[in-house]
Design an enzyme around this catalytic site. Structure first.
Site, PDB file in Angstrom:
ATOM      1  N   ASN A 150       0.811  -1.234   0.000  1.00 26.71           N
ATOM      2  CA  ASN A 150       0.000   0.000   0.000  1.00 26.71           C
ATOM      3  C   ASN A 150       0.836   1.273   0.000  1.00 26.71           C
ATOM      4  OD1 ASN A 150       0.677  -0.660   2.675  1.00 26.71           O
ATOM      5  ND2 ASN A 150      -1.043   0.496   3.478  1.00 26.71           N
ATOM      6  N   GLY A 226       2.034  -6.020   7.211  1.00 24.88           N
ATOM      7  CA  GLY A 226       1.113  -6.621   6.257  1.00 24.88           C
ATOM      8  C   GLY A 226      -0.163  -7.029   6.961  1.00 24.88           C
ATOM      9  N   THR A 228      -3.092  -9.265   8.991  1.00 25.42           N
ATOM     10  CA  THR A 228      -3.089  -9.984  10.267  1.00 25.42           C
ATOM     11  C   THR A 228      -2.941 -11.495  10.069  1.00 25.42           C
ATOM     12  OG1 THR A 228      -4.283  -8.240  11.402  1.00 25.42           O
ATOM     13  CG2 THR A 228      -4.522 -10.444  12.320  1.00 25.42           C
ATOM     14  N   THR A 230      -1.350 -13.086   7.648  1.00 26.13           N
ATOM     15  CA  THR A 230       0.060 -13.382   7.357  1.00 26.13           C
ATOM     16  C   THR A 230       0.897 -13.205   8.628  1.00 26.13           C
ATOM     17  OG1 THR A 230      -0.367 -12.317   5.226  1.00 26.13           O
ATOM     18  CG2 THR A 230       1.901 -12.943   5.679  1.00 26.13           C
ATOM     19  N   GLU A 248       3.464  -5.306  12.260  1.00 30.85           N
ATOM     20  CA  GLU A 248       2.571  -4.157  12.040  1.00 30.85           C
ATOM     21  C   GLU A 248       1.460  -4.657  11.138  1.00 30.85           C
ATOM     22  OE1 GLU A 248       2.893  -1.352  13.437  1.00 30.85           O
ATOM     23  OE2 GLU A 248       4.952  -1.338  14.153  1.00 30.85           O
ATOM     24  N   CYS A 282      -3.324   1.483   6.293  1.00 33.79           N
ATOM     25  CA  CYS A 282      -3.713   0.712   7.484  1.00 33.79           C
ATOM     26  C   CYS A 282      -4.391   1.606   8.515  1.00 33.79           C
ATOM     27  CB  CYS A 282      -2.496   0.042   8.083  1.00 33.79           C
ATOM     28  SG  CYS A 282      -1.157   1.204   8.413  1.00 33.79           S
TER      29      CYS A 282
HETATM   30  P1  NAD Z   1       0.070  -9.379   3.054  1.00 37.21           P
HETATM   31  O1  NAD Z   1       0.093  -9.868   4.456  1.00 37.21           O
HETATM   32  O2  NAD Z   1      -0.678 -10.149   2.053  1.00 37.21           O
HETATM   33  O3  NAD Z   1       1.548  -9.262   2.471  1.00 37.21           O
HETATM   34  C1  NAD Z   1       2.540  -8.468   3.095  1.00 37.21           C
HETATM   35  C2  NAD Z   1       3.900  -9.021   2.743  1.00 37.21           C
HETATM   36  O4  NAD Z   1       4.039 -10.308   3.320  1.00 37.21           O
HETATM   37  C3  NAD Z   1       4.128  -9.199   1.236  1.00 37.21           C
HETATM   38  O5  NAD Z   1       5.461  -8.847   0.942  1.00 37.21           O
HETATM   39  C4  NAD Z   1       3.906 -10.682   1.053  1.00 37.21           C
HETATM   40  O6  NAD Z   1       4.561 -11.229  -0.053  1.00 37.21           O
HETATM   41  C5  NAD Z   1       4.496 -11.218   2.341  1.00 37.21           C
HETATM   42  N1  NAD Z   1       4.065 -12.570   2.708  1.00 37.21           N
HETATM   43  C6  NAD Z   1       2.883 -13.166   2.414  1.00 37.21           C
HETATM   44  N2  NAD Z   1       2.885 -14.423   2.917  1.00 37.21           N
HETATM   45  C7  NAD Z   1       4.067 -14.608   3.546  1.00 37.21           C
HETATM   46  C8  NAD Z   1       4.657 -15.685   4.254  1.00 37.21           C
HETATM   47  N3  NAD Z   1       4.032 -16.852   4.409  1.00 37.21           N
HETATM   48  N4  NAD Z   1       5.888 -15.514   4.781  1.00 37.21           N
HETATM   49  C9  NAD Z   1       6.537 -14.354   4.642  1.00 37.21           C
HETATM   50  N5  NAD Z   1       6.049 -13.295   3.956  1.00 37.21           N
HETATM   51  C10 NAD Z   1       4.822 -13.427   3.421  1.00 37.21           C
HETATM   52  O7  NAD Z   1      -0.434  -7.866   3.150  1.00 37.21           O
HETATM   53  P2  NAD Z   1      -0.711  -6.876   1.950  1.00 37.21           P
HETATM   54  O8  NAD Z   1      -2.000  -7.285   1.314  1.00 37.21           O
HETATM   55  O9  NAD Z   1       0.515  -6.728   1.119  1.00 37.21           O
HETATM   56  O10 NAD Z   1      -0.902  -5.494   2.727  1.00 37.21           O
HETATM   57  C11 NAD Z   1      -2.104  -5.031   3.216  1.00 37.21           C
HETATM   58  C12 NAD Z   1      -2.185  -5.270   4.714  1.00 37.21           C
HETATM   59  O11 NAD Z   1      -1.106  -4.644   5.371  1.00 37.21           O
HETATM   60  C13 NAD Z   1      -3.431  -4.669   5.321  1.00 37.21           C
HETATM   61  O12 NAD Z   1      -3.975  -5.578   6.239  1.00 37.21           O
HETATM   62  C14 NAD Z   1      -2.919  -3.432   6.050  1.00 37.21           C
HETATM   63  O13 NAD Z   1      -3.709  -3.018   7.135  1.00 37.21           O
HETATM   64  C15 NAD Z   1      -1.574  -3.907   6.489  1.00 37.21           C
HETATM   65  N6  NAD Z   1      -0.700  -2.782   6.782  1.00 37.21           N
HETATM   66  C16 NAD Z   1      -0.372  -2.517   8.071  1.00 37.21           C
HETATM   67  C17 NAD Z   1       0.435  -1.415   8.374  1.00 37.21           C
HETATM   68  C18 NAD Z   1       0.801  -1.079   9.795  1.00 37.21           C
HETATM   69  O14 NAD Z   1       1.716  -0.289   9.987  1.00 37.21           O
HETATM   70  N7  NAD Z   1       0.158  -1.667  10.787  1.00 37.21           N
HETATM   71  C19 NAD Z   1       0.905  -0.607   7.336  1.00 37.21           C
HETATM   72  C20 NAD Z   1       0.547  -0.916   6.037  1.00 37.21           C
HETATM   73  C21 NAD Z   1      -0.248  -2.009   5.754  1.00 37.21           C
END
Ligand code: NAD
Length: 480
Positions: A150, A226, A228, A230, A248, A282
């Site tokens: 994002n 990413g 929750t 994951t 996060e 997020c």
């Molecule tokens: P996601 O969890 O699908 O992916 C995030 C990252 O994790 C990607 O690089 C992905 O390839 C990697 N990943 C996926 N499976 C994995 C595994 N098994 N092992 C290791 N890495 C793995 O999230 P997304 O769809 O990319 O992002 C959106 C989410 O992120 C939303 O839920 C959003 O709220 C959250 N987010 C949180 C913050 C915060 O600071 N709290 C900031 C930005 C986004």
């Protein structure tokens, strides 16, 4: 088509298996570049390079590390326009947003930690002249940094900068959905003279590239941003390995407007909090609680404001909302809107995909959407949607809104709009979230600890908290 490459040991290299995935431009719905479909063998090479680099980098004087990071920040700025265009093309967001938020924040992150490492202090406890205890903070080794799509470069640098500043080396895995700015950043690292192996960037899927990185025996720190689901998986595989872990995660953030709020300001912030970056931040305020006395007037003002937002070509300066990040994500958001209807919600603005003209006709555009009439505890008001969708909910009392605001499993951020100072502080203290804003939204001071409560995360990043996370503390007791 342009091929994105991995950045390992200071060089841009192909994935060992030679396989690539399509990288889509969300504004057109067409693939426009190729991304390495890396696997364990690429991660192993990157971790090996990072381990080797750690020997020298961890002993490099702080001033030198700081100087190199400052140079990196300057080099990002040199490529500012190119990064803005790449971020918009990769993610679908308006170029104006990338130019005002995402890309400026990347050098700001790096400069912040380049400075912080020079001004960090440690603790000392004196024992009545008998002994002194001091806390020594030391870099740990290779940090695994995993970031989402994002705010791709912003969140990648938010992790990399403190990790490297503290003397660790890094293997990063950016989101496979938005790899381009990380690739340009790897070229920038080469141009800026970052010593080889200090940062390595390996592209690919979560399952094939992310998993071998988080479970690698030589990555003692894992910093993840990413979703929750994951995050739970990563916690489950890294905890038995006793890794340092920061998570996060997602949010379902309440935005609470009391009847004594500055009305126009609150409407303006409610619209921004719901729709900025197509609602894909997020910290977006996706549950809007409005006190009964002003409910109808506020709802109508919000609808009037949001209906003026332009969903359009991300490269046009007048565009407020671009495309959402992918076809799958667009479908997920539209399904949640359908679910809202099934649950009895009334769509009072938007609710559909928006089809643009010409080569943008297959892009993933969604109208800003406002829903009313849903109970606070239904699925739509409990689960993260992460799109340009806000649900509005009336409330009577402070107690009632606190209970509704705290009803989700998330606890990332909240906003409160009131001109009553005491109420602002009181409600802030009662809300279960790691960040609370009063009369504002998304105002970030890089020094403050940042992170979520409950299923929104584990640990705090930001400021000296990040430097603490990326170091191991050791207490030394000296008998005098
Ligand atoms: P996601 O969890 O699908 O992916 C995030 C990252 O994790 C990607 O690089 C992905 O390839 C990697 N990943 C996926 N499976 C994995 C595994 N098994 N092992 C290791 N890495 C793995 O999230 P997304 O769809 O990319 O992002 C959106 C989410 O992120 C939303 O839920 C959003 O709220 C959250 N987010 C949180 C913050 C915060 O600071 N709290 C900031 C930005 C986004």
């Amino acid at each position: 088509m342009e091929k994105i490459l991995n950045y390992i040991n200071g060089e841009l290299v192909e994935p060992k298996n030679g396989k690539y995935l399509d990288n889509f431009n969300p504004s057109t719905g067409k693939p426009y570049s190729l991304i390495p479909d890396s696997g364990k063998e690429d991660i192993d090479l990157a971790v090996e390079a990072a381990k080797e680099a750690f020997i020298t980098w961890s002993k490099t004087p702080k001033q030198n590390r700081s100087d190199i990071l400052m140079k990196l920040a300057d080099t990002i700025e040199k490529h500012f326009d190119e990064l803005v265009k790449a971020e918009s093309k990769d993610n679908g967001k308006p170029e104006t947003l990338a130019a005002h938020v995402d890309i400026p924040r990347a050098p700001a992150n790096i400069r912040f930690f380049a400075g912080a490492i020079l001004h960090n202090s440690s603790q000392m406890h004196e024992m009545d002249g008998a002994a002194i205890n001091y806390t020594l903070r030391q870099p740990v080794g290779v940090a695994a940094c995993i970031s989402p799509w994002n705010l791709p470069l912003y969140l990648l640098t938010w992790k990399i900068a403190p990790a490297i500043a503290a003397g660790n080396t890094v293997v990063a895995k950016p989101s496979e959905v938005t790899p381009m700015t990380a690739y340009l950043f790897s070229k920038i690292c080469i141009e800026a003279g970052l010593p080889k192996g200090v940062l390595n960037i390996v592209h690919g899927l979560g399952s094939r590239t992310g998993d071998p990185l988080t479970t690698h025996p030589d990555t003692p720190i894992v910093s993840f941003t990413g979703g929750t689901v994951t995050g739970k998986h990563i916690a489950s595989v890294t905890s038995p390995m006793f890794k340092k872990l920061s998570l996060e995660l997602g949010g379902k953030n309440p935005n609470i407007v009391f009847s004594d709020a500055d009305f126009d300001k609150a409407v303006s912030f409610a619209s921004r909090a719901a729709f900025t970056n197509q609602g894909q931040i997020c910290l977006c305020g996706s549950r809007l609680f409005i006190q009964e006395e002003i409910y109808e007037r506020f709802r109508d003002a919000l609808v009037a404001k949001a209906s003026k937002l332009i969903v359009g070509d991300p490269s046009e300066a007048s565009t407020n909302l671009g495309a959402v990040v992918s076809k799958e994500h667009m479908e997920k958001i539209l399904n949640k809107i359908d679910l809202a209807k099934v649950l009895g919600g009334k769509i009072i603005l938007g609710g559909d995909r928006k089809i643009l003209d010409g080569n943008l006709k297959d892009g993933y555009y969604i109208q800003p959407t406002i829903i009313e009439g849903l109970p606070f505890d239904c699925e739509v008001n409990q689960e993260e949607i992460f799109g340009p969708v806000v649900s509005i909910i009336p409330f009577k009392t402070e107690e009632e809104v606190i209970e509704m605001a705290n009803s989700t499993k998330y606890g990332l951020s909240a906003s409160i709009f009131t001109e009553n100072l005491s109420r602002g502080h009181r409600v802030a203290a009662a809300i279960e979230s790691g960040v609370v804003w009063i009369n504002t939204w998304l105002l970030r001071d890089l020094r403050i600890p940042f992170g979520g409560m409950k299923e929104s995360g584990l640990g705090r990043e930001g400021g000296f908290k990040s430097l603490e996370f990326f170091t191991e503390s050791k207490n030394v007791c000296v008998k005098i």
